[in-house]
Design a protein around this motif. Structure first.
Motif, PDB file in Angstrom:
ATOM      1  N   HIS A 192      -9.151  -3.433  -3.965  1.00  0.00           N
ATOM      2  CA  HIS A 192      -8.980  -2.411  -3.511  1.00  0.00           C
ATOM      3  C   HIS A 192      -8.867  -1.897  -2.376  1.00  0.00           C
ATOM      4  CE1 HIS A 192     -10.582  -1.895  -7.610  1.00  0.00           C
ATOM      5  NE2 HIS A 192     -11.486  -2.729  -7.096  1.00  0.00           N
ATOM      6  N   SER A 193      -8.157  -0.793  -1.943  1.00  0.00           N
ATOM      7  CA  SER A 193      -7.754  -0.349  -0.800  1.00  0.00           C
ATOM      8  C   SER A 193      -8.184   1.116  -0.511  1.00  0.00           C
ATOM      9  CB  SER A 193      -6.367  -0.515  -0.206  1.00  0.00           C
ATOM     10  OG  SER A 193      -5.574   0.288  -0.916  1.00  0.00           O
ATOM     11  N   ILE A 194      -8.559   1.433   0.767  1.00  0.00           N
ATOM     12  CA  ILE A 194      -8.802   2.782   1.293  1.00  0.00           C
ATOM     13  C   ILE A 194      -7.611   2.981   2.319  1.00  0.00           C
ATOM     14  CG2 ILE A 194     -10.342   4.733   2.608  1.00  0.00           C
ATOM     15  CD1 ILE A 194     -11.211   3.980  -0.063  1.00  0.00           C
ATOM     16  N   GLU A 195      -6.995   4.017   2.256  1.00  0.00           N
ATOM     17  CA  GLU A 195      -5.757   4.570   3.117  1.00  0.00           C
ATOM     18  C   GLU A 195      -6.158   5.727   3.710  1.00  0.00           C
ATOM     19  OE1 GLU A 195      -4.632   2.424  -0.650  1.00  0.00           O
ATOM     20  OE2 GLU A 195      -4.862   4.282  -0.510  1.00  0.00           O
ATOM     21  N   CYS A 196      -5.784   5.742   4.967  1.00  0.00           N
ATOM     22  CA  CYS A 196      -6.001   6.722   6.108  1.00  0.00           C
ATOM     23  C   CYS A 196      -4.830   7.186   6.599  1.00  0.00           C
ATOM     24  CB  CYS A 196      -6.749   6.155   7.279  1.00  0.00           C
ATOM     25  SG  CYS A 196      -7.454   7.514   8.390  1.00  0.00           S
ATOM     26  N   TRP A 197      -4.696   8.380   6.149  1.00  0.00           N
ATOM     27  CA  TRP A 197      -3.167   9.104   6.387  1.00  0.00           C
ATOM     28  C   TRP A 197      -3.382  10.160   7.564  1.00  0.00           C
ATOM     29  CZ3 TRP A 197       0.623   6.750   3.649  1.00  0.00           C
ATOM     30  CH2 TRP A 197       0.364   6.301   2.565  1.00  0.00           C
ATOM     31  N   GLN A 198      -2.178  10.480   8.426  1.00  0.00           N
ATOM     32  CA  GLN A 198      -2.145  11.347   9.411  1.00  0.00           C
ATOM     33  C   GLN A 198      -0.744  11.945   9.634  1.00  0.00           C
ATOM     34  OE1 GLN A 198      -3.000  11.026  13.659  1.00  0.00           O
ATOM     35  NE2 GLN A 198      -4.761  12.156  13.255  1.00  0.00           N
ATOM     36  N   GLY A 199      -0.573  13.245   9.292  1.00  0.00           N
ATOM     37  CA  GLY A 199       0.866  13.982   9.008  1.00  0.00           C
ATOM     38  C   GLY A 199       1.883  12.935   8.152  1.00  0.00           C
TER      39      GLY A 199
END
Length: 215
Positions: free
Chosen positions: A123-130
Motif C-alpha cells: 500500500h501507499s500513502i500519497e502526499c499532494w500539493q497543487g
C-alpha cells in the motif's frame, strides 16, 4: 551461515541469523514468497542475488507513542497537503527509488511490490500539493502488521506529513505493529525505537493473527 534458498517456499528461522540480520539468499520475489517473508519477520534487500534479512535489533514505531514535534504539528495545522491512499502506488515506489542515490529499489523490486500491491498486500500513502505528487510512503501489510519500506519528499515536510497520516490511518484500522526495519535520525525524532529481534518476532506472531484491512 545464511541459507541458500531453492524453489521450495520456505525460510529458515530468523532467530538463527547473526545480529546484522542476513537470514538467506536466493529464491525469488514472488507474491507468495514476499507474503511468507513478512509474516516470518524477514524482508528482502537486494535483487541480484535476492538477500533476506531480519536484523537484531529491529526498529519500530509504537503507534501509541508516535511523536509529532511541535513545529511539524503547527505546520500541518495549515493543511498544506492533500492525502490519498493507493492512488499512485507504483509512482510512489519509483519516486522512493529516485530519492536514494545507491538505491536497493531496483526495477525487480518495483515490479515485485507492484504485483504485491495488485494482490492487496502492499500500500501507499500519497502526499499532494497543487495537484503534484510531492511525497509519499509505501509498505506491506499482513494482519495487524504494517512494514514500512521507504518514503520520499519533493518539498519540505512532505514525507513526514505522509508518515503522520499513515500512523493515524493505521491506528484507525486497528493495526498494532509498525515495522520500519532500521532506525534513522528522522524516524528517531518521531518516536521510533529499537527492540530485540526476539521481542519483534513475538509481537509479529500476535499481530499477523489479527484481521486488519488497510482500506
Amino acid at each position: 551461515m545464511p541459507v541458500r534458498l531453492d524453489a521450495q517456499l520456505r525460510f529458515p528461522d530468523p532467530r538463527d541469523a547473526p545480529a546484522e540480520g542476513l537470514v538467506a539468499f536466493g529464491g525469488d520475489l514472488s507474491v507468495a514468497r514476499l507474503r511468507l517473508a513478512y509474516r516470518s519477520g524477514i524482508f528482502p534487500w537486494t535483487a541480484n542475488p535476492v538477500t533476506w534479512w531480519s536484523p537484531d535489533p529491529r526498529a519500530i514505531f509504537d503507534l501509541d507513542r508516535f511523536h509529532v514535534p511541535r513545529s511539524l504539528a503547527k505546520f500541518l495545522r495549515k493543511q498544506p497537503f492533500e492525502f490519498t491512499r493507493n492512488r499512485a502506488f507504483r509512482e510512489v515506489v519509483q519516486c522512493c527509488a529516485a530519492a536514494h542515490e545507491d538505491t536497493w529499489i531496483t526495477r525487480e523490486f518495483i515490479d515485485a511490490y507492484t504485483r504485491l500491491h495488485e494482490e492487496g498486500d502492499a500500500h501507499s500513502i500519497e502526499c499532494w500539493q497543487g495537484g503534484e505528487l510531492v511525497g509519499g510512503i509505501y509498505g506491506v501489510s499482513a494482519g495487524g502488521l504494517f512494514a514500512g519500506e521507504s518514503m520520499f519528499h519533493r518539498v519540505p515536510n512532505a514525507s513526514k506529513a505522509a508518515l503522520v497520516h499513515l500512523v493515524e490511518h493505521l491506528r484507525a484500522r486497528g493495526f498494532v505493529l509498525f515495522d520500519i526495519q532500521m532506525i534513522t535520525s528522522v524516524t528517531r525524532q518521531l518516536g521510533a525505537a529499537e527492540i530485540s529481534r526476539d521481542e519483534y518476532l513475538a509481537r509479529l506472531e500476535s499481530a499477523v493473527r489479527l484481521e486488519c484491512t488497510f482500506g
